[in-house]
Design a protein around this motif. Structure first.
Motif, PDB file in Angstrom:
ATOM      1  N   LEU A   1      51.609  34.771  45.810  1.00  0.00           N
ATOM      2  CA  LEU A   1      50.842  34.901  47.044  1.00  0.00           C
ATOM      3  C   LEU A   1      51.079  36.258  47.710  1.00  0.00           C
ATOM      4  O   LEU A   1      50.490  36.540  48.752  1.00  0.00           O
ATOM      5  N   LYS A   2      51.934  37.114  47.111  1.00  0.00           N
ATOM      6  CA  LYS A   2      52.238  38.424  47.695  1.00  0.00           C
ATOM      7  C   LYS A   2      51.103  39.425  47.495  1.00  0.00           C
ATOM      8  O   LYS A   2      51.080  40.473  48.124  1.00  0.00           O
ATOM      9  N   CYS A   3      50.187  39.134  46.587  1.00  0.00           N
ATOM     10  CA  CYS A   3      49.081  40.052  46.292  1.00  0.00           C
ATOM     11  C   CYS A   3      47.787  39.249  46.175  1.00  0.00           C
ATOM     12  O   CYS A   3      47.791  38.031  46.342  1.00  0.00           O
ATOM     13  N   ASP A   4      46.706  39.931  45.863  1.00  0.00           N
ATOM     14  CA  ASP A   4      45.421  39.259  45.671  1.00  0.00           C
ATOM     15  C   ASP A   4      44.950  39.353  44.223  1.00  0.00           C
ATOM     16  O   ASP A   4      43.827  38.992  43.898  1.00  0.00           O
ATOM     17  N   CYS A   5      45.826  39.812  43.330  1.00  0.00           N
ATOM     18  CA  CYS A   5      45.443  40.090  41.943  1.00  0.00           C
ATOM     19  C   CYS A   5      44.960  38.853  41.187  1.00  0.00           C
ATOM     20  O   CYS A   5      43.901  38.887  40.552  1.00  0.00           O
ATOM     21  N   GLY A   6      45.732  37.783  41.228  1.00  0.00           N
ATOM     22  CA  GLY A   6      45.342  36.569  40.512  1.00  0.00           C
ATOM     23  C   GLY A   6      44.017  36.019  41.022  1.00  0.00           C
ATOM     24  O   GLY A   6      43.159  35.610  40.231  1.00  0.00           O
ATOM     25  N   ASP A   7      43.831  36.038  42.339  1.00  0.00           N
ATOM     26  CA  ASP A   7      42.575  35.563  42.910  1.00  0.00           C
ATOM     27  C   ASP A   7      41.404  36.458  42.516  1.00  0.00           C
ATOM     28  O   ASP A   7      40.302  35.982  42.256  1.00  0.00           O
ATOM     29  N   GLN A   8      41.646  37.782  42.446  1.00  0.00           N
ATOM     30  CA  GLN A   8      40.586  38.695  42.017  1.00  0.00           C
ATOM     31  C   GLN A   8      40.214  38.458  40.557  1.00  0.00           C
ATOM     32  O   GLN A   8      39.034  38.488  40.200  1.00  0.00           O
ATOM     33  N   LEU A   9      41.216  38.212  39.715  1.00  0.00           N
ATOM     34  CA  LEU A   9      40.943  37.933  38.298  1.00  0.00           C
ATOM     35  C   LEU A   9      40.114  36.657  38.153  1.00  0.00           C
ATOM     36  O   LEU A   9      39.114  36.638  37.434  1.00  0.00           O
ATOM     37  N   LYS A  10      40.510  35.607  38.857  1.00  0.00           N
ATOM     38  CA  LYS A  10      39.761  34.345  38.785  1.00  0.00           C
ATOM     39  C   LYS A  10      38.331  34.518  39.287  1.00  0.00           C
ATOM     40  O   LYS A  10      37.382  34.032  38.659  1.00  0.00           O
ATOM     41  N   ALA A  11      38.173  35.205  40.413  1.00  0.00           N
ATOM     42  CA  ALA A  11      36.830  35.445  40.956  1.00  0.00           C
ATOM     43  C   ALA A  11      35.989  36.248  39.967  1.00  0.00           C
ATOM     44  O   ALA A  11      34.794  35.975  39.782  1.00  0.00           O
ATOM     45  N   SER A  12      36.600  37.221  39.312  1.00  0.00           N
ATOM     46  CA  SER A  12      35.884  38.054  38.338  1.00  0.00           C
ATOM     47  C   SER A  12      35.461  37.249  37.118  1.00  0.00           C
ATOM     48  O   SER A  12      34.329  37.379  36.639  1.00  0.00           O
ATOM     49  N   LEU A  13      36.355  36.421  36.602  1.00  0.00           N
ATOM     50  CA  LEU A  13      36.007  35.594  35.447  1.00  0.00           C
ATOM     51  C   LEU A  13      34.888  34.614  35.798  1.00  0.00           C
ATOM     52  O   LEU A  13      33.973  34.395  34.989  1.00  0.00           O
ATOM     53  N   ASN A  14      34.947  34.035  36.995  1.00  0.00           N
ATOM     54  CA  ASN A  14      33.857  33.151  37.434  1.00  0.00           C
ATOM     55  C   ASN A  14      32.535  33.916  37.520  1.00  0.00           C
ATOM     56  O   ASN A  14      31.496  33.423  37.086  1.00  0.00           O
ATOM     57  N   TYR A  15      32.571  35.118  38.074  1.00  0.00           N
ATOM     58  CA  TYR A  15      31.361  35.932  38.216  1.00  0.00           C
ATOM     59  C   TYR A  15      30.793  36.301  36.845  1.00  0.00           C
ATOM     60  O   TYR A  15      29.585  36.173  36.602  1.00  0.00           O
ATOM     61  N   ILE A  16      31.666  36.753  35.946  1.00  0.00           N
ATOM     62  CA  ILE A  16      31.232  37.161  34.606  1.00  0.00           C
ATOM     63  C   ILE A  16      30.688  35.956  33.835  1.00  0.00           C
ATOM     64  O   ILE A  16      29.705  36.080  33.107  1.00  0.00           O
ATOM     65  N   GLU A  17      31.282  34.817  34.001  1.00  0.00           N
ATOM     66  CA  GLU A  17      30.769  33.602  33.337  1.00  0.00           C
ATOM     67  C   GLU A  17      29.339  33.318  33.783  1.00  0.00           C
ATOM     68  O   GLU A  17      28.483  32.986  32.972  1.00  0.00           O
ATOM     69  N   LYS A  18      29.068  33.471  35.062  1.00  0.00           N
ATOM     70  CA  LYS A  18      27.739  33.158  35.600  1.00  0.00           C
ATOM     71  C   LYS A  18      26.704  34.245  35.320  1.00  0.00           C
ATOM     72  O   LYS A  18      25.537  33.958  35.103  1.00  0.00           O
ATOM     73  N   HIS A  19      27.134  35.525  35.337  1.00  0.00           N
ATOM     74  CA  HIS A  19      26.182  36.636  35.299  1.00  0.00           C
ATOM     75  C   HIS A  19      26.270  37.489  34.037  1.00  0.00           C
ATOM     76  O   HIS A  19      25.484  38.429  33.885  1.00  0.00           O
ATOM     77  N   GLY A  20      27.226  37.196  33.154  1.00  0.00           N
ATOM     78  CA  GLY A  20      27.424  38.015  31.967  1.00  0.00           C
ATOM     79  C   GLY A  20      28.193  39.280  32.300  1.00  0.00           C
ATOM     80  O   GLY A  20      28.281  39.689  33.450  1.00  0.00           O
ATOM     81  N   GLY A  21      28.753  39.904  31.268  1.00  0.00           N
ATOM     82  CA  GLY A  21      29.496  41.132  31.466  1.00  0.00           C
ATOM     83  C   GLY A  21      30.864  41.066  30.824  1.00  0.00           C
ATOM     84  O   GLY A  21      31.081  40.306  29.875  1.00  0.00           O
TER      85      GLY A  21
END
Length: 188
Positions: free
Chosen positions: A59-79
């Motif tokens: 919880l000290k950073c936002d890295c894991g949350d950014q990775l999860k958000a990115s994978l969700n985005y890429i799953e939906k939109h490709g990339g």
């Protein structure tokens, strides 16, 4: 640049089904996670390894949350997500934990890195240019809040920046404030 490239393999995940390929640059093995079909303008996330955030959900950073958000985005939109082995803004895990220790005593992330003899951010992105050229990608939408990533790519046209806004928590508020105020990250 001497790069060894793996074969392509399928990787089903909790986020969806992807293809993965590794680009080995000296001792660093970078992972490319792809959701096809790729469009003419490819959605790309450049994500630097963060063991504590990505694997242990720190919880000290936002890295894991950014990775999860990115994978969700890429799953939906490709990339693709380019997962770069640049732990701790490329100071390595041992130095990152030493920086955490300094942060526990009151220094911010930049001050801690400086105390250890490093720049605020030691990452480089030449491998990204190599990977994007390898896939013959010429235009991208870059999923980032980091202005340095927007300036660091030379082989592609960045058509759009897609922000990845993560809700702060009590442990990373100061970290996010430093990223915004001292490093110019676009967090709003």
């Amino acid at each position: 640049m001497n790069i060894e490239i793996s074969k392509i393999a399928n990787l089903p995940t909790e986020f969806g089904k992807f293809e993965v390929q590794v680009f080995k640059e000296n001792e660093k093995e970078h992972l490319v996670i792809t959701k096809k079909p790729l469009q003419k303008i490819v959605n790309v996330r450049i994500h630097s390894e963060c063991l504590t955030g990505d694997a242990i959900s720190s919880l000290k950073c936002d890295c894991g949350d950014q990775l999860k958000a990115s994978l969700n985005y890429i799953e939906k939109h490709g990339g693709m997500v380019l997962y770069l082995r640049q732990e701790g803004r490329n100071i390595g895990l041992l130095n990152k934990i030493n920086a955490y220790n300094l942060q526990d005593s009151g220094l911010d992330t930049i001050e801690a890195n400086h105390q250890l003899g490093f720049k605020a951010d030691e990452r480089t992105y030449e491998i990204v240019d190599f990977i994007l050229k390898y896939y013959n990608i010429k235009k991208i939408n870059l999923l980032t809040n980091n202005p340095d990533k927007l300036k660091s790519l030379h082989c592609v046209e960045i058509v759009d920046r897609i922000p990845i806004i993560i809700k702060p928590n009590e442990y990373n508020q100061g970290y996010l404030k430093v990223k915004e105020e001292k490093m110019g990250h676009m967090l709003k």
